[in-house]
Design a protein around this motif. Structure first.
Motif, mmCIF file in Angstrom:
data_model
loop_
_atom_site.group_PDB
_atom_site.id
_atom_site.type_symbol
_atom_site.label_atom_id
_atom_site.label_comp_id
_atom_site.label_asym_id
_atom_site.label_seq_id
_atom_site.Cartn_x
_atom_site.Cartn_y
_atom_site.Cartn_z
ATOM 1 N N LEU A 63 0.810 -1.139 0.036
ATOM 2 C CA LEU A 63 0.015 0.031 -0.019
ATOM 3 C C LEU A 63 0.898 1.248 0.010
ATOM 4 C CD1 LEU A 63 -2.863 1.335 0.417
ATOM 5 C CD2 LEU A 63 -2.460 1.160 2.669
ATOM 6 N N GLY A 64 0.392 2.329 -0.845
ATOM 7 C CA GLY A 64 1.087 3.489 -0.935
ATOM 8 C C GLY A 64 2.139 3.594 -2.030
ATOM 9 N N PRO A 65 2.392 4.664 -2.342
ATOM 10 C CA PRO A 65 2.112 6.016 -1.826
ATOM 11 C C PRO A 65 0.553 6.345 -1.988
ATOM 12 C CG PRO A 65 3.124 6.668 -3.888
ATOM 13 C CD PRO A 65 3.049 5.074 -3.683
ATOM 14 N N GLY A 66 -0.017 6.075 -3.135
ATOM 15 C CA GLY A 66 -1.613 6.254 -3.045
ATOM 16 C C GLY A 66 -2.324 5.404 -2.485
ATOM 17 N N ASP A 67 -3.880 5.277 -3.036
ATOM 18 C CA ASP A 67 -4.689 4.505 -2.180
ATOM 19 C C ASP A 67 -4.844 2.952 -2.710
ATOM 20 O OD1 ASP A 67 -7.318 7.088 -2.523
ATOM 21 O OD2 ASP A 67 -5.718 6.844 -1.020
ATOM 22 N N GLY A 68 -4.319 2.964 -3.962
ATOM 23 C CA GLY A 68 -4.359 1.390 -4.464
ATOM 24 C C GLY A 68 -3.570 0.338 -4.091
ATOM 25 N N LEU A 69 -3.783 -0.793 -3.672
ATOM 26 C CA LEU A 69 -2.779 -1.766 -3.592
ATOM 27 C C LEU A 69 -1.960 -2.302 -4.747
ATOM 28 C CD1 LEU A 69 -4.776 -4.293 -1.169
ATOM 29 C CD2 LEU A 69 -2.882 -2.889 -0.413
ATOM 30 N N THR A 70 -0.781 -2.625 -4.527
ATOM 31 C CA THR A 70 0.023 -3.170 -5.679
ATOM 32 C C THR A 70 0.202 -4.705 -5.496
ATOM 33 O OG1 THR A 70 1.192 -1.110 -6.320
ATOM 34 C CG2 THR A 70 2.067 -3.169 -6.867
ATOM 35 N N PHE A 71 -0.456 -5.576 -6.115
ATOM 36 C CA PHE A 71 -0.386 -7.058 -5.869
ATOM 37 C C PHE A 71 0.881 -7.708 -6.675
ATOM 38 C CE2 PHE A 71 -3.966 -8.537 -3.631
ATOM 39 C CZ PHE A 71 -4.958 -7.173 -3.539
ATOM 40 N N GLY A 72 1.316 -8.670 -5.808
ATOM 41 C CA GLY A 72 2.089 -9.545 -6.522
ATOM 42 C C GLY A 72 1.447 -10.591 -7.258
ATOM 43 N N LYS A 73 2.194 -11.284 -8.230
ATOM 44 C CA LYS A 73 1.380 -12.423 -8.837
ATOM 45 C C LYS A 73 1.253 -13.579 -7.976
ATOM 46 C CE LYS A 73 3.026 -11.531 -13.574
ATOM 47 N NZ LYS A 73 3.623 -12.186 -14.899
ATOM 48 N N GLY A 74 1.819 -13.616 -6.846
ATOM 49 C CA GLY A 74 1.412 -14.795 -5.832
ATOM 50 C C GLY A 74 2.421 -15.922 -6.037
#
Lengths: 110, 111
Positions: free
Chosen positions: A92-103
């Motif tokens: 999370l950050g710097p904005g609102d959205g989550l950056t996901f990994g591929k898992g």
């Protein structure tokens, strides 16, 4: 563009073994969340880590946030077949959205 | 336990048609989100919504997309003219502060 790299992509082990999966980035995140996702379902939050160096335990799962808040690990002790699933990290950050990994696709064989 | 609910669970539509995906967030949550996951790919952020307006959107969220909270409980995602590449699972999420809770998703198939 922020990227989260998760490793390994696939892991298959026997019941009772221990394992660690990793989540790495060149970017700093204000917090990092671990999710588990079953096929055809939404991600389910497992834990949030916020402070660099933080360690959180959830039964047999231990989550650690790196000192620089760029990486994290998930360690499972004595894995069980019920642990099978897709484990996602998301920063999370710097904005609102989550950056996901591929898992990491984890399979625990009885 | 409170949960985020989404409808429909699966929608099939023709290219060029409008689609509305609906979400009921957890009742005391303040922040609302849409994410999508194309088959075999990672979950991607589309948009966040707070205080009745968009607070952030990604590059994916172009003019074909819009969000609305029409009645204080529902949170909708509209795709005005669907394209083949819009086929994906669309996840709604809500949070009170920081920790997101996801719905089970709406699968959109564009033919």
């Amino acid at each position: 563009t922020q990227l989260l790299e998760q490793s390994p992509q696939f892991l298959s082990i026997q019941e009772g073994e221990n394992l660690t999966v990793y989540c790495n980035s060149s970017s700093v995140f204000s917090s990092l969340q671990w999710y588990r996702q079953e096929p055809g379902e939404g991600p389910v939050l497992l834990v949030t880590v916020v402070t660099g160096g933080e360690v959180k335990k959830l039964k047999r799962l231990t989550f650690q946030f790196g000192d620089a808040r760029k990486d994290s690990s998930l360690h499972i002790t004595a894995a069980q077949p019920g642990d099978t699933g897709l484990y996602l990290c998301a920063g999370l950050g710097p904005g609102d959205g989550l950056t996901f990994g591929k898992g990491t696709h984890l399979i625990i064989q009885p | 336990e409170p949960e985020v609910t989404q409808t429909p669970s699966h929608q099939v539509t023709q290219m060029g048609q409008e689609v509305i995906l609906r979400c009921v967030p957890i009742s005391n949550h303040l922040y609302f989100y849409w994410y999508r996951q194309i088959l075999g790919q990672k979950v991607e952020f589309l948009v966040s919504f707070y205080n009745n307006e968009i607070s952030e959107k990604s590059e994916i969220f172009d003019d074909q997309f819009s969000v609305e909270r029409p009645d204080g409980s529902n949170f909708t995602l509209k795709i005005r003219s669907t394209k083949l590449e819009d086929s994906a699972m669309y996840f709604c999420a809500s949070s009170f502060y920081g920790e997101l809770f996801f719905g089970e998703g709406s699968r959109l198939t564009v033919l």
